[in-house]
Motif scaffolding. Sequence first.
Motif, PDB file in Angstrom:
ATOM      1  N   LEU A 114       0.818  -1.218   0.000  1.00  0.00           N
ATOM      2  CA  LEU A 114       0.000   0.000   0.000  1.00  0.00           C
ATOM      3  C   LEU A 114       0.849   1.264   0.000  1.00  0.00           C
ATOM      4  CD1 LEU A 114      -2.564  -1.150   2.719  1.00  0.00           C
ATOM      5  CD2 LEU A 114      -2.777  -1.329   0.228  1.00  0.00           C
ATOM      6  N   GLN A 115       0.514   2.182  -0.895  1.00  0.00           N
ATOM      7  CA  GLN A 115       1.185   3.480  -0.963  1.00  0.00           C
ATOM      8  C   GLN A 115       0.737   4.331   0.219  1.00  0.00           C
ATOM      9  OE1 GLN A 115       3.515   5.105  -3.089  1.00  0.00           O
ATOM     10  NE2 GLN A 115       3.300   6.549  -1.380  1.00  0.00           N
ATOM     11  N   SER A 116       1.697   4.864   0.973  1.00  0.00           N
ATOM     12  CA  SER A 116       1.336   5.773   2.063  1.00  0.00           C
ATOM     13  C   SER A 116       0.627   7.005   1.498  1.00  0.00           C
ATOM     14  CB  SER A 116       2.598   6.211   2.816  1.00  0.00           C
ATOM     15  OG  SER A 116       2.343   7.398   3.556  1.00  0.00           O
ATOM     16  N   GLN A 117      -0.341   7.530   2.263  1.00  0.00           N
ATOM     17  CA  GLN A 117      -1.059   8.741   1.832  1.00  0.00           C
ATOM     18  C   GLN A 117      -0.191   9.982   2.021  1.00  0.00           C
ATOM     19  OE1 GLN A 117      -4.136   8.325   0.553  1.00  0.00           O
ATOM     20  NE2 GLN A 117      -4.277   6.158   1.112  1.00  0.00           N
ATOM     21  N   ARG A 118       0.858   9.880   2.849  1.00  0.00           N
ATOM     22  CA  ARG A 118       1.627  11.074   3.227  1.00  0.00           C
ATOM     23  C   ARG A 118       3.075  11.081   2.767  1.00  0.00           C
ATOM     24  NH1 ARG A 118       0.564  10.858   9.545  1.00  0.00           N
ATOM     25  NH2 ARG A 118       0.928   8.652   9.083  1.00  0.00           N
ATOM     26  N   TYR A 119       3.673   9.918   2.611  1.00  0.00           N
ATOM     27  CA  TYR A 119       5.099   9.844   2.278  1.00  0.00           C
ATOM     28  C   TYR A 119       5.263   9.171   0.912  1.00  0.00           C
ATOM     29  CZ  TYR A 119       4.942  10.464   7.335  1.00  0.00           C
ATOM     30  OH  TYR A 119       4.637  10.915   8.601  1.00  0.00           O
ATOM     31  N   ASP A 120       5.705   9.961  -0.083  1.00  0.00           N
ATOM     32  CA  ASP A 120       5.770   9.475  -1.472  1.00  0.00           C
ATOM     33  C   ASP A 120       6.496   8.145  -1.622  1.00  0.00           C
ATOM     34  OD1 ASP A 120       4.457  11.695  -2.174  1.00  0.00           O
ATOM     35  OD2 ASP A 120       6.159  12.741  -3.107  1.00  0.00           O
ATOM     36  N   GLY A 121       7.611   7.989  -0.915  1.00  0.00           N
ATOM     37  CA  GLY A 121       8.447   6.813  -1.123  1.00  0.00           C
ATOM     38  C   GLY A 121       8.058   5.610  -0.288  1.00  0.00           C
ATOM     39  N   LEU A 122       7.152   5.819   0.661  1.00  0.00           N
ATOM     40  CA  LEU A 122       6.847   4.759   1.630  1.00  0.00           C
ATOM     41  C   LEU A 122       5.691   3.866   1.184  1.00  0.00           C
ATOM     42  CD1 LEU A 122       7.300   3.465   4.428  1.00  0.00           C
ATOM     43  CD2 LEU A 122       5.747   5.185   5.368  1.00  0.00           C
ATOM     44  N   VAL A 123       5.944   2.557   1.151  1.00  0.00           N
ATOM     45  CA  VAL A 123       4.866   1.592   0.916  1.00  0.00           C
ATOM     46  C   VAL A 123       4.812   0.625   2.099  1.00  0.00           C
ATOM     47  CG1 VAL A 123       4.841   1.690  -1.610  1.00  0.00           C
ATOM     48  CG2 VAL A 123       6.420   0.117  -0.446  1.00  0.00           C
ATOM     49  N   VAL A 124       3.594   0.185   2.411  1.00  0.00           N
ATOM     50  CA  VAL A 124       3.389  -0.713   3.551  1.00  0.00           C
ATOM     51  C   VAL A 124       3.006  -2.099   3.046  1.00  0.00           C
ATOM     52  CG1 VAL A 124       1.966  -1.180   5.586  1.00  0.00           C
ATOM     53  CG2 VAL A 124       2.655   1.170   5.066  1.00  0.00           C
ATOM     54  N   LYS A 125       3.732  -3.112   3.468  1.00  0.00           N
ATOM     55  CA  LYS A 125       3.318  -4.491   3.199  1.00  0.00           C
ATOM     56  C   LYS A 125       2.327  -4.859   4.294  1.00  0.00           C
ATOM     57  CE  LYS A 125       4.431  -7.796   0.889  1.00  0.00           C
ATOM     58  NZ  LYS A 125       3.604  -8.422  -0.201  1.00  0.00           N
ATOM     59  N   GLU A 126       1.067  -5.024   3.884  1.00  0.00           N
ATOM     60  CA  GLU A 126      -0.026  -5.218   4.838  1.00  0.00           C
ATOM     61  C   GLU A 126      -0.216  -6.707   5.136  1.00  0.00           C
ATOM     62  OE1 GLU A 126      -1.604  -5.082   7.324  1.00  0.00           O
ATOM     63  OE2 GLU A 126      -2.799  -3.265   7.024  1.00  0.00           O
ATOM     64  N   GLU A 127       0.523  -7.186   6.122  1.00  0.00           N
ATOM     65  CA  GLU A 127       0.495  -8.617   6.449  1.00  0.00           C
ATOM     66  C   GLU A 127      -0.761  -9.040   7.202  1.00  0.00           C
ATOM     67  OE1 GLU A 127       3.016  -9.647   4.124  1.00  0.00           O
ATOM     68  OE2 GLU A 127       3.103 -11.179   5.685  1.00  0.00           O
ATOM     69  N   ALA A 128      -1.584  -8.051   7.561  1.00  0.00           N
ATOM     70  CA  ALA A 128      -2.863  -8.370   8.217  1.00  0.00           C
ATOM     71  C   ALA A 128      -3.765  -9.185   7.296  1.00  0.00           C
ATOM     72  CB  ALA A 128      -3.578  -7.091   8.638  1.00  0.00           C
ATOM     73  N   ALA A 129      -3.487  -9.116   5.993  1.00  0.00           N
ATOM     74  CA  ALA A 129      -4.331  -9.823   5.012  1.00  0.00           C
ATOM     75  C   ALA A 129      -4.095 -11.333   5.031  1.00  0.00           C
ATOM     76  CB  ALA A 129      -4.073  -9.269   3.611  1.00  0.00           C
ATOM     77  N   ASN A 130      -3.103 -11.790   5.787  1.00  0.00           N
ATOM     78  CA  ASN A 130      -2.818 -13.223   5.860  1.00  0.00           C
ATOM     79  C   ASN A 130      -3.838 -13.976   6.711  1.00  0.00           C
ATOM     80  OD1 ASN A 130      -0.265 -13.862   4.450  1.00  0.00           O
ATOM     81  ND2 ASN A 130       0.572 -12.273   5.817  1.00  0.00           N
ATOM     82  N   PRO A 131      -3.971 -15.297   6.502  1.00  0.00           N
ATOM     83  CA  PRO A 131      -4.776 -16.120   7.394  1.00  0.00           C
ATOM     84  C   PRO A 131      -4.288 -15.934   8.833  1.00  0.00           C
ATOM     85  CG  PRO A 131      -4.038 -17.408   5.513  1.00  0.00           C
ATOM     86  CD  PRO A 131      -3.353 -16.086   5.421  1.00  0.00           C
ATOM     87  N   THR A 132      -5.212 -15.965   9.783  1.00  0.00           N
ATOM     88  CA  THR A 132      -4.961 -15.701  11.209  1.00  0.00           C
ATOM     89  C   THR A 132      -4.459 -14.271  11.424  1.00  0.00           C
ATOM     90  OG1 THR A 132      -2.636 -16.487  11.409  1.00  0.00           O
ATOM     91  CG2 THR A 132      -4.373 -18.148  11.557  1.00  0.00           C
ATOM     92  N   GLY A 133      -4.491 -13.444  10.395  1.00  0.00           N
ATOM     93  CA  GLY A 133      -4.250 -12.017  10.555  1.00  0.00           C
ATOM     94  C   GLY A 133      -2.815 -11.574  10.765  1.00  0.00           C
TER      95      GLY A 133
END
Lengths: 422, 422
Positions: free
Chosen positions: B86-105
Motif C-alpha cells: 500500500l502506498q502511504s497517503q503522506r510519504y511518497d516513497g513509503l509503501v506498507v506491506k499489509e500482512e494483516a491480510a494473511n490467514p490468522t491475521g
Amino acid sequence: MSRIAFLECAVCGNRVSAEEPQTVCPVDAGSLMVRYDLEALKQTAKRENVAALGATPGRSVGMWRYADVMPDVDPVTLGEGFTPMLQSQRYDGLVVKEEAANPTGTFKARGMAAAVSMAKHYGLKHLAAPSAGNAAGALAAYAAAAGITAHIFMPKDVPFANILEAKAYGADLTLVDGLISDCGRMVAERIAEQKKLAAAGEMPANEVWFEVSTMKEPFRVEGKKTMGYELVEQLGWKYPDAVMYPTGGGVGLIGMWKAFEEMEALGWVSGKRPKMYSLQAAGCAPLAKAFGEGKTRSEFFAGAETMASGLRVPKPYADWMVLEIVRESGGEVIAVDDKAIFDSVGDWGRNEGLLLCPEGAAATASYDKLLAEGKLTASDRVVLFNTGAGLKYVDTIAEAWGIRREVVLPKALPVGGIITPV
Amino acid sequence: MSRIAFLECAVCGNRVSAEEPQTVCPVDAGSLMVRYDLEALKQTAKRENVAALGATPGRSVGMWRYADVMPDVDPVTLGEGFTPMLQSQRYDGLVVKEEAANPTGTFKARGMAAAVSMAKHYGLKHLAAPSAGNAAGALAAYAAAAGITAHIFMPKDVPFANILEAKAYGADLTLVDGLISDCGRMVAERIAEQKKLAAAGEMPANEVWFEVSTMKEPFRVEGKKTMGYELVEQLGWKYPDAVMYPTGGGVGLIGMWKAFEEMEALGWVSGKRPKMYSLQAAGCAPLAKAFGEGKTRSEFFAGAETMASGLRVPKPYADWMVLEIVRESGGEVIAVDDKAIFDSVGDWGRNEGLLLCPEGAAATASYDKLLAEGKLTASDRVVLFNTGAGLKYVDTIAEAWGIRREVVLPKALPVGGIITPV
C-alpha cells in the motif's frame, strides 16, 4: 467516468446522471444501479486482460483488476478484494471465499472502497451511514485514507472491535441504544435537519452529510459486485452450482447477480447461473420469513436478536431485490439459530483451520442443513462466503462458548515453569 | 522435494538431508537453511512465470506463486501471502506491506504454512512450539487444516485473541506464567522427556512432539522468505532503498535476505540490496542493545516488558544472523518505547486508514525517527512491514489509549432515539 452510461432506478427505470452525487431515485426513492454501455465495452474489455492487470508488478492484486467495469476514478484503496478461494478439507465441491483477507477484516471494505472513491471524486467532505458494525469500520478506514470525515451511527452492543476501529480511524461515532434501523432513521433525520439549515443559509452546503447507507447510494453495489467477478474468475470463468451468502442488507447478493448479468453481456461467462442461497439468523430473519410466506417484500422483524451482529437487519431496504434474485435462481432463504451458528464456528476451526465470523458460520450451518436435506451434495460446486474475520468477534465467540477471559491461577508442574492448562 | 539440494547449518556449514524431518544441526545446534541447486534452477525458473502462476484462474494468489524456489510438496494452504503493498497517503516513497491480510491475521501464517506442509509431507502427527502469541494462532490453524495436533505454550498475558484462536483451532494450549523463553524451555523439556520414554519403549515414537520453534526447524524461514520475493516483485523486480521490519525472533528478516541471495542467483533482481532496519520495543530490545554495543550476539534481556507482545523475545535464537544482516546492509536496529508505538497506531489510523498492530507501529514510529534524524527522506523508497492486524490487539490498544469498554449510559437527544456520544 466516461465508462458509466447512466444510473438507473431498480424500481421505475428512471435514469439519472452519475456526473454528480446521487443517493436514491428522485421519483420513488428506489435504489440506483450503475449502468455501463456493455455493448461498446464488449469490444475492449477482455477477461484475459483482467488476470494480466492483476499480475502487473507494482500493483497490489485486488478488486480494481476489474477496472473495465468499474467507475474510472482514482481509487482510494487499502488493498481490498481478490480474496483467497479456499478448498474445503472435507467437502470436495465446497470452496470458501475468505473475505477476512480484506482491509478492516470484512467484505464491507469492497463497497466502501468504491463509495468513498466516488465521494472523493465528487469532492464530498462528510459521509454518514448507519451500520451493524463492520460497514462502520470500513467507512471509517476509507474516509481516513481519503481525508473525508465519517459520521457513523451503530448499535451500542456491536462487537467492541467495531467501536475501537471506528475510533482509531478518527470517525465521528455515535452509539445507539437500538438497532441499525434506529441508526438509519437518525442519520436521515440529521441530514434532513442539515438540509433545512443549509437552505436557510445557516449552514454551509458542503458541510451537509452525504448518506452512504446500504442501497441508498449507487456505488457500494459496484464494489460488492466484484465478489461475483472474482468467484467466476477463480473458478476458471465458470459458474458454480450454488452460492451461499450471509444476508443482512443483501448488497453483496444483489451485486453478484449484477456481475453475472454484466459478465454474460461481455461474453466473459455463460451457462446456468448458480442457485443463490441467502442465509440469515433465526433471531432476525425478515427475508427467510417473507421467502417462506411467498411474499415479495419483507416485514420489519420485531424483537430482532442474534449474536451474529452483521445479520441484525430487521428490514433490508432492497428486500424485494434479494427475494426476486433468490427465487429466480432457484435458491432459498434459510435461517439458522445462534447455537447452530456458534457450533459451526467451532467445527470449522477444529476441522478446517478457519475461524469464521458468526455470519459466515450461518452459511456453513446452512450448508450442513442443505446436505442433510439432500438439497446439495458434497460434490456440488458451492462457493460459500465467510464475510469477515472471526477475530473481530473474539468476545462474542468466547461468550457463546462459555470461555472465561480470566486466566486460571497457575499451578506447579513436574517439568519446569509455572503453567496453566486451559 | 527433488528441488532441495540439502539443508546447511548456518553456523558450521554441515550438510544434512531434507528427506527426513530435521530440527537443528546435529553438530552444533545451528539453524539449518534450505539450499537449492540455483544454477540448475536458473535455466527453468523465470520471474515472468511467477506472475502467470499467480494469475492462473482457479488458484488463489499467494506465496506459493514462488513454487520454483519452495519445497515441491502439496501445500497446506489457507490463502497465505501475496499481501497488498500500500502506498502511504503522506510519504511518497513509503509503501506498507499489509500482512494483516494473511490467514490468522499475521505474517506468521507464511512460516507455519511451509512448516506444516512439510510436517504433513513427513507424516508427523504432533507439532509443538512456544509462541509470543501470533505464531500459536498460525500453527494451530494450519495444524487443524492438516489434521495434525498442535501443542502450544505461550505467555498467559498474550492478547486474548491469541488464546481464543488457539482454542478455536483445537490446539493443545498451555498458558505460561512467564516469557516466550520460559515457554521454549518447557517445550524442549517435554520433548526430551518424551524421547526418553520412547527410547524405553514406554511411548510410541510417532507420538513424540516435533518442535517447530523459531529457527529450530528449516521451513518457517522458507515461508517467511516469500516476503522478500513479494516486495521485489511488487516493486517491478527492483530493490527498495530500505526495508523496515519489526523484529522479535527475526525469521522474516533472515528469510528476506535469503530471498535476495536466491533472486540474485536466479537473475531475478540485481543492484544494491536495501538497508535492513530491524525495529524493537524499548522494553525488550536485546538486538538494539547488542547492535549499539557493537556485539555479534545479544544477551538475555532481563525484565522484558512491552505491550507489543510480538516483540517480547528476550533472546532470539538466531540473534547473530539478524545482527550480521543489518550491519552488512548498512541498516540499524532501533528501539522505540510503547508510548511512541501506540501514538503511531493512532496517527496511522486517523491519517492513513490503517489499524496497525503494535509491532507494525514500532516500525512506523522508527520511520518517523529516521526522517527526523535525516537518515531517511520521504522520497526514499521504503518498504515497511505491518506484520499483523491491529484487530488482534483490540484490548491492548484500548488499554493504551485509555478507552473504557463500558458504554456510557444513554441520554435522550432532541432528534429521535436514545444515543451515546463516544
